[in-house]
Design a protein around this motif. Structure first.
Motif, PDB file in Angstrom:
ATOM      1  N   LEU A  99      43.625  35.465  45.532  1.00  0.00           N
ATOM      2  CA  LEU A  99      43.946  36.557  45.070  1.00  0.00           C
ATOM      3  C   LEU A  99      42.658  37.980  45.326  1.00  0.00           C
ATOM      4  CD1 LEU A  99      45.177  36.185  41.911  1.00  0.00           C
ATOM      5  CD2 LEU A  99      46.579  35.993  43.368  1.00  0.00           C
ATOM      6  N   LEU A 100      43.420  38.768  46.062  1.00  0.00           N
ATOM      7  CA  LEU A 100      42.379  39.352  47.087  1.00  0.00           C
ATOM      8  C   LEU A 100      42.846  40.973  46.486  1.00  0.00           C
ATOM      9  CD1 LEU A 100      39.894  40.562  48.900  1.00  0.00           C
ATOM     10  CD2 LEU A 100      41.429  40.380  50.393  1.00  0.00           C
ATOM     11  N   LYS A 101      42.045  41.347  45.843  1.00  0.00           N
ATOM     12  CA  LYS A 101      42.770  42.668  45.054  1.00  0.00           C
ATOM     13  C   LYS A 101      41.036  43.787  45.330  1.00  0.00           C
ATOM     14  CE  LYS A 101      45.836  40.919  43.234  1.00  0.00           C
ATOM     15  NZ  LYS A 101      47.192  40.497  43.648  1.00  0.00           N
ATOM     16  N   GLY A 102      41.933  44.264  46.175  1.00  0.00           N
ATOM     17  CA  GLY A 102      40.143  44.891  46.661  1.00  0.00           C
ATOM     18  C   GLY A 102      38.885  44.720  46.794  1.00  0.00           C
ATOM     19  N   LYS A 103      37.676  45.246  46.141  1.00  0.00           N
ATOM     20  CA  LYS A 103      36.636  44.190  45.848  1.00  0.00           C
ATOM     21  C   LYS A 103      36.829  43.613  45.042  1.00  0.00           C
ATOM     22  CE  LYS A 103      33.679  48.508  46.344  1.00  0.00           C
ATOM     23  NZ  LYS A 103      33.357  49.802  46.431  1.00  0.00           N
ATOM     24  N   PHE A 104      38.040  42.367  44.700  1.00  0.00           N
ATOM     25  CA  PHE A 104      37.594  41.675  44.180  1.00  0.00           C
ATOM     26  C   PHE A 104      38.606  40.224  44.477  1.00  0.00           C
ATOM     27  CE2 PHE A 104      40.514  38.566  40.963  1.00  0.00           C
ATOM     28  CZ  PHE A 104      39.077  38.618  39.928  1.00  0.00           C
ATOM     29  N   ILE A 105      37.508  39.345  44.750  1.00  0.00           N
ATOM     30  CA  ILE A 105      38.460  38.254  44.686  1.00  0.00           C
ATOM     31  C   ILE A 105      38.601  37.090  44.626  1.00  0.00           C
ATOM     32  CG2 ILE A 105      38.393  36.622  47.130  1.00  0.00           C
ATOM     33  CD1 ILE A 105      36.891  38.649  48.582  1.00  0.00           C
ATOM     34  N   GLN A 106      39.403  36.076  43.745  1.00  0.00           N
ATOM     35  CA  GLN A 106      39.438  34.668  43.128  1.00  0.00           C
ATOM     36  C   GLN A 106      39.658  33.915  44.541  1.00  0.00           C
ATOM     37  OE1 GLN A 106      41.259  33.988  39.221  1.00  0.00           O
ATOM     38  NE2 GLN A 106      42.667  33.435  40.231  1.00  0.00           N
ATOM     39  N   PHE A 107      38.978  33.183  44.487  1.00  0.00           N
ATOM     40  CA  PHE A 107      38.796  31.501  45.331  1.00  0.00           C
ATOM     41  C   PHE A 107      39.594  30.671  45.000  1.00  0.00           C
ATOM     42  CE2 PHE A 107      36.356  34.251  48.231  1.00  0.00           C
ATOM     43  CZ  PHE A 107      37.381  34.613  49.725  1.00  0.00           C
TER      44      PHE A 107
END
Ligand SMILES: [Zn+2]
Length: 107
Positions: A99-107
């Motif tokens: 999930l990529l939400k702007g500055k937030f990434i969950q790998f």
């Protein structure tokens, strides 16, 4: 030499219209752009886009190695793109999506 460099063509979907995204090479950068926008213009959809190298880099980071184009096609279910920094990469095997939400990434 033929390069098979449009590996996400049937995997990338525009979040707004749900259509597949079209591969385009712009100034030697491979990109996927909403096909509705590309065909009909801004009155029909947004200019949703993402670069191919960027998508690959996200997947390589998840798996901590470089995957071949064929491997990517085998494991990726679909990529939902809202913008170049707002997207989700879903996997066929039920792994958590990237999930990529702007500055937030969950790998
Ligand atoms: Zn669209």
């Amino acid at each position: 030499m033929i390069e098979l460099n449009n590996i996400f063509s049937r995997l990338c979907k525009c979040k707004f219209c749900g259509k597949n995204m079209k591969y385009k090479n712009e100034r030697n950068i491979g990109k996927y752009i909403c096909s509705t926008y590309d065909n009909y213009g801004k009155n029909y959809c947004k200019r949703t886009h993402v670069s191919e190298d960027f998508l690959k880099s996200l997947i390589f980071r998840r798996f901590q190695r470089e995957l071949s184009d064929q491997e990517i096609r085998e494991i990726v279910d679909y990529v939902e793109v809202e913008d170049s920094l707002l997207l989700e990469i879903h996997f066929k095997n039920g792994d958590e999506p990237i999930l990529l939400k702007g500055k937030f990434i969950q790998f």
